[in-house]
Scaffold this motif. Structure first.
Motif, PDB file in Angstrom:
ATOM      1  N   ASN A 238       0.909  -1.081  -0.022  1.00 32.37           N
ATOM      2  CA  ASN A 238      -0.233  -0.052  -0.161  1.00 32.37           C
ATOM      3  C   ASN A 238       0.872   1.103  -0.099  1.00 32.37           C
ATOM      4  O   ASN A 238       1.656   1.461   1.000  1.00 32.37           O
ATOM      5  CB  ASN A 238      -1.007   0.077   1.205  1.00 32.37           C
ATOM      6  CG  ASN A 238      -1.959   1.169   1.307  1.00 32.37           C
ATOM      7  OD1 ASN A 238      -1.791   1.947   0.692  1.00 32.37           O
ATOM      8  ND2 ASN A 238      -2.915   0.882   2.123  1.00 32.37           N
ATOM      9  N   GLN A 239       0.788   1.849  -0.668  1.00 32.55           N
ATOM     10  CA  GLN A 239       1.607   3.384  -1.164  1.00 32.55           C
ATOM     11  C   GLN A 239       0.832   4.461  -1.188  1.00 32.55           C
ATOM     12  O   GLN A 239       1.272   5.434  -1.839  1.00 32.55           O
ATOM     13  CB  GLN A 239       2.244   2.906  -2.303  1.00 32.55           C
ATOM     14  CG  GLN A 239       3.585   1.703  -2.243  1.00 32.55           C
ATOM     15  CD  GLN A 239       4.352   1.731  -3.969  1.00 32.55           C
ATOM     16  OE1 GLN A 239       4.014   2.142  -4.656  1.00 32.55           O
ATOM     17  NE2 GLN A 239       5.612   1.131  -3.506  1.00 32.55           N
ATOM     18  N   THR A 240      -0.132   4.174  -0.600  1.00 33.17           N
ATOM     19  CA  THR A 240      -1.182   5.500  -0.434  1.00 33.17           C
ATOM     20  C   THR A 240      -1.542   5.981  -1.865  1.00 33.17           C
ATOM     21  O   THR A 240      -0.887   6.450  -2.639  1.00 33.17           O
ATOM     22  CB  THR A 240      -0.490   6.521   0.370  1.00 33.17           C
ATOM     23  OG1 THR A 240      -0.269   6.215   1.444  1.00 33.17           O
ATOM     24  CG2 THR A 240      -1.740   7.766   0.477  1.00 33.17           C
ATOM     25  N   GLU A 241      -2.967   5.824  -2.269  1.00 33.36           N
ATOM     26  CA  GLU A 241      -3.457   6.202  -3.603  1.00 33.36           C
ATOM     27  C   GLU A 241      -3.064   5.095  -4.720  1.00 33.36           C
ATOM     28  O   GLU A 241      -3.413   5.227  -5.839  1.00 33.36           O
ATOM     29  CB  GLU A 241      -3.185   7.695  -4.161  1.00 33.36           C
ATOM     30  CG  GLU A 241      -3.616   8.953  -3.159  1.00 33.36           C
ATOM     31  CD  GLU A 241      -5.173   9.112  -3.497  1.00 33.36           C
ATOM     32  OE1 GLU A 241      -5.281   8.954  -4.724  1.00 33.36           O
ATOM     33  OE2 GLU A 241      -5.756   9.335  -2.497  1.00 33.36           O
ATOM     34  N   ARG A 242      -2.267   4.026  -4.463  1.00 39.73           N
ATOM     35  CA  ARG A 242      -1.866   3.162  -5.569  1.00 39.73           C
ATOM     36  C   ARG A 242      -1.323   2.019  -4.724  1.00 39.73           C
ATOM     37  O   ARG A 242      -0.765   1.979  -3.316  1.00 39.73           O
ATOM     38  CB  ARG A 242      -0.965   3.527  -6.537  1.00 39.73           C
ATOM     39  CG  ARG A 242       0.616   3.818  -5.899  1.00 39.73           C
ATOM     40  CD  ARG A 242       1.424   4.234  -7.347  1.00 39.73           C
ATOM     41  NE  ARG A 242       2.764   3.867  -6.885  1.00 39.73           N
ATOM     42  CZ  ARG A 242       3.860   4.173  -7.830  1.00 39.73           C
ATOM     43  NH1 ARG A 242       3.518   4.144  -8.892  1.00 39.73           N
ATOM     44  NH2 ARG A 242       5.106   3.898  -7.359  1.00 39.73           N
ATOM     45  N   VAL A 243      -1.532   0.834  -5.342  1.00 40.69           N
ATOM     46  CA  VAL A 243      -0.971  -0.370  -4.668  1.00 40.69           C
ATOM     47  C   VAL A 243       0.330  -0.857  -5.596  1.00 40.69           C
ATOM     48  O   VAL A 243       0.096  -1.002  -6.992  1.00 40.69           O
ATOM     49  CB  VAL A 243      -2.244  -1.405  -4.888  1.00 40.69           C
ATOM     50  CG1 VAL A 243      -1.433  -2.887  -4.320  1.00 40.69           C
ATOM     51  CG2 VAL A 243      -3.149  -0.972  -3.808  1.00 40.69           C
ATOM     52  N   ALA A 244       1.274  -1.355  -4.994  1.00 39.81           N
ATOM     53  CA  ALA A 244       2.352  -1.885  -5.986  1.00 39.81           C
ATOM     54  C   ALA A 244       2.609  -3.260  -6.001  1.00 39.81           C
ATOM     55  O   ALA A 244       2.433  -3.815  -4.549  1.00 39.81           O
ATOM     56  CB  ALA A 244       3.731  -1.438  -5.519  1.00 39.81           C
ATOM     57  N   VAL A 245       2.164  -4.122  -7.014  1.00 30.60           N
ATOM     58  CA  VAL A 245       2.377  -5.205  -7.067  1.00 30.60           C
ATOM     59  C   VAL A 245       3.497  -5.893  -7.701  1.00 30.60           C
ATOM     60  O   VAL A 245       3.812  -5.629  -8.679  1.00 30.60           O
ATOM     61  CB  VAL A 245       1.138  -5.834  -7.586  1.00 30.60           C
ATOM     62  CG1 VAL A 245       0.976  -7.641  -7.853  1.00 30.60           C
ATOM     63  CG2 VAL A 245      -0.093  -5.449  -7.008  1.00 30.60           C
ATOM     64  N   ARG A 246       4.205  -6.980  -6.864  1.00 33.52           N
ATOM     65  CA  ARG A 246       5.384  -7.462  -7.496  1.00 33.52           C
ATOM     66  C   ARG A 246       5.015  -9.244  -7.752  1.00 33.52           C
ATOM     67  O   ARG A 246       4.573  -9.775  -6.327  1.00 33.52           O
ATOM     68  CB  ARG A 246       6.787  -7.276  -6.781  1.00 33.52           C
ATOM     69  CG  ARG A 246       7.908  -7.688  -7.407  1.00 33.52           C
ATOM     70  CD  ARG A 246       9.064  -7.046  -6.661  1.00 33.52           C
ATOM     71  NE  ARG A 246       8.988  -7.279  -5.248  1.00 33.52           N
ATOM     72  CZ  ARG A 246       9.875  -8.538  -4.643  1.00 33.52           C
ATOM     73  NH1 ARG A 246      10.157  -9.217  -5.426  1.00 33.52           N
ATOM     74  NH2 ARG A 246       9.727  -8.718  -3.318  1.00 33.52           N
ATOM     75  N   GLY A 247       5.411  -9.745  -8.764  1.00 38.17           N
ATOM     76  CA  GLY A 247       5.256 -11.168  -8.794  1.00 38.17           C
ATOM     77  C   GLY A 247       6.036 -11.707  -9.940  1.00 38.17           C
ATOM     78  O   GLY A 247       6.695 -11.250 -10.597  1.00 38.17           O
ATOM     79  N   LYS A 248       5.290 -12.763 -10.425  1.00 33.28           N
ATOM     80  CA  LYS A 248       6.036 -13.531 -11.563  1.00 33.28           C
ATOM     81  C   LYS A 248       5.104 -14.530 -12.153  1.00 33.28           C
ATOM     82  O   LYS A 248       4.185 -15.041 -11.289  1.00 33.28           O
ATOM     83  CB  LYS A 248       7.289 -14.152 -11.290  1.00 33.28           C
ATOM     84  CG  LYS A 248       7.114 -15.339 -10.126  1.00 33.28           C
ATOM     85  CD  LYS A 248       8.553 -16.108  -9.692  1.00 33.28           C
ATOM     86  CE  LYS A 248       8.283 -16.951  -8.650  1.00 33.28           C
ATOM     87  NZ  LYS A 248       9.555 -17.807  -8.344  1.00 33.28           N
ATOM     88  N   LEU A 249       5.193 -14.924 -13.543  1.00 34.32           N
ATOM     89  CA  LEU A 249       4.526 -15.725 -14.259  1.00 34.32           C
ATOM     90  C   LEU A 249       5.372 -16.946 -14.250  1.00 34.32           C
ATOM     91  O   LEU A 249       6.646 -17.131 -14.825  1.00 34.32           O
ATOM     92  CB  LEU A 249       3.950 -15.501 -15.405  1.00 34.32           C
ATOM     93  CG  LEU A 249       3.713 -16.708 -16.343  1.00 34.32           C
ATOM     94  CD1 LEU A 249       2.199 -17.284 -16.041  1.00 34.32           C
ATOM     95  CD2 LEU A 249       3.544 -16.425 -17.892  1.00 34.32           C
TER      96      LEU A 249
END
Length: 523
Positions: free
Chosen positions: A54-65
């Motif tokens: 949660n970065q306030t006003e946006r969400v940072a998603v990190r992942g992989k396929l």
């Protein structure tokens, strides 16, 4: 001294949602130790989320396929190539605050593996990320009044109450459940040289709360393709259904709670091993399930609606409070029967495996129900009469729609919908067609927001004697449309009990046109 007694109600309110779709695209070199690529037979992928911030006003998603490709080499044998494509995706969520609760769901919409040349493969995928935001919401609602009985000049208070059904968040909890099983090959199958392909899927998973525990049961479907032992040994496959059941300790759970639980596999592993005779005829199956639990408690609360006093002046302050009410909890089963035509169907000898994924495309509120439209994506693996291409696969989309009963649903209803696959079969029919039969589960928890006026504070002061003296001691009154005994009693400085006694009433309901004798209270 008059004092309101209040009860705190803790809830989570839906604040909003946002969706982002990203395309992953990368090329991969076939390692020197592997054969050249002649034909891709199967491809499968899974989205693994590493972090959600949660970065306030946006969400940072990190992942992989993580993907796996089964291909036929130029020498005719089958080989497996695995790899990963990492991603970082910022999702703008207006109004998102640091203390908000984030729920992330991800879906692999499409995976396409293609041959660039015999030593290079391209992997393309479309991934949909959906963020749902909830925020903690506390309401202090007046449920009783303390008039300070026993003190001089304490208020003689009349109280009107009303009942409200409220769904409160009882708890949130995450936990894991492990499944370990051993599979032994049947006597007609050759020993295992090495595993080429493996799949694990959940079927028919159900959860239910009990005192201090969460009960879980279902089936783990395991499918394996392996190379038989010995030169010239054919490719083999096996399919097993592993039933499981168990319980997780969740100390605060009670059996009257309403669960909203998602279950998915976060770890899976299949390893071939020797049996007691030293022959490679067994497989260890290891799967870890994650349960994301949210449980609601339904409570019928008695709130204060109105107050007045026959010996003091009361000043009330009110406000609006919004609650959630459980409208329905409905687990539905949607049956699907469809016939599809396959390419080159005349060369198909046998369907050896079928697997499906339920994808919801759209939902629409109808009268007393939620219309769900989606597709069942079915992947078929089959044997052909073509010796150069003995194993082939096909993907077929079977559309479905279903109306989930939900009396009272409207556009403001908050719908939490999860889907799953209960049963699936694919059988070859005449005329080069395959009949697909499936049962999907559609689990709906519908919450209805309701807003109520509540009393937030009350103060009392000495009665205005001049105003009181101007009211007649006894008056005749004709009941008007919309009247109730409460507002009549309050207007004429009396009580409901006094009106009922003076008029010989046995119930509190009155009808327009009725004549009443009203006697002023002098306390």
């Amino acid at each position: 001294m008059l004092e309101l007694l209040k009860k705190n109600i803790h809830m989570n309110r839906w604040k909003g949602n946002a969706t982002s779709q990203l395309t992953l695209d990368d090329d991969f070199i076939v390692p020197d130790t592997m054969d050249d690529v002649e034909q891709i037979i199967l491809s499968a992928g899974e989205i693994v989320i590493d972090s959600v911030k949660n970065q306030t006003e946006r969400v940072a998603v990190r992942g992989k396929l993580d993907f796996t490709i089964l291909y036929r080499g130029t020498e005719g044998g089958l080989q497996t190539l695995s790899g990963s494509i990492s991603f970082e995706e910022p999702i703008n969520v207006p109004g998102l605050e640091e203390q908000d609760v984030i729920q992330l769901s991800c879906e692999l919409e499409d995976l396409n593996a293609g041959i660039i040349n015999s030593r290079k493969i391209s992997v393309k995928a479309i991934v949909t990320l959906q963020v749902k935001v909830e925020t903690a919401y506390d309401v202090d609602a007046a449920v009783e009044v303390d008039t300070g009985s026993g003190y001089t000049d304490c208020p003689q208070v009349e109280v009107l109450r009303r009942n409200v059904d409220v769904a409160t968040i009882a708890l949130r909890h995450k936990d894991t459940f492990r499944i370990k099983e051993n599979i032994t090959l049947s006597g007609n199958k050759p020993n295992i040289d090495h595993v080429l392909w493996s799949e694990m899927r959940l079927r028919g998973v159900t959860t239910r709360p009990m005192a201090g525990k969460m009960m879980l049961d279902g089936e783990l479907m395991v499918f394996v393709i392996y190379q038989g032992e010995g030169e010239g040994a054919p490719i083999q496959w096996l399919e097993e259904s592993i039933p499981f059941s168990g319980e997780l300790d969740v100390p605060d759970v009670t059996d009257d709670m309403v669960p909203c639980v998602t279950v998915h596999i976060i770890h899976k592993d299949i390893e071939a091993k020797p049996d007691s005779d030293g022959e490679m005829r067994e497989m260890d199956v290891d799967a870890v399930l994650e349960l994301d639990m949210k449980l609601y408690r339904e409570e019928n609360m008695e709130l204060l609606s109105d107050l007045y006093s026959t010996n003091r002046e009361l000043a009330l302050q009110t406000g609006e409070a919004c609650f959630d009410k459980i409208l329905t909890k409905n687990m539905s089963k949607c049956k699907i029967v469809e016939k599809v035509a396959l390419d080159n169907a005349d060369r198909i000898l046998q369907i050896c495996h079928s697997e499906g994924t339920v994808k919801i495309d759209d939902t629409e509120v109808k009268e007393d129900g939620l219309l769900v439209e989606g597709v069942l994506e079915v992947r078929l693996l089959y044997l052909t009469s073509d010796d150069s291409q003995p194993i082939q696969s096909a993907i077929e989309d079977v559309p479905f729609h279903y109306l989930i009963e939900a009396p009272g649903i409207n556009e403001d209803t908050i719908c939490q919908l999860s889907s799953g696959l209960e049963q699936l079969s694919a059988v070859m029919m005449g005329g080069g067609t395959v009949e697909i039969k499936a049962t999907t589960s559609l689990d709906l928890l519908a919450l209805q927001p309701i807003c109520e006026q509540i009393i937030t504070s009350a103060t009392d002061a000495p009665m205005d004697l001049n105003k009181l003296q101007k009211l007649p001691g006894i008056v005749g009154y004709i009941v008007q449309p919309g009247d109730s005994l409460w507002n009549i009693a309050k207007k004429f400085h009396t009580t409901i009990d006094t009106i009922m006694t003076a008029n010989g009433l046995t119930e509190k309901a009155v009808k327009p046109g009725e004549r009443l004798i009203l006697v002023k209270e002098l306390s």
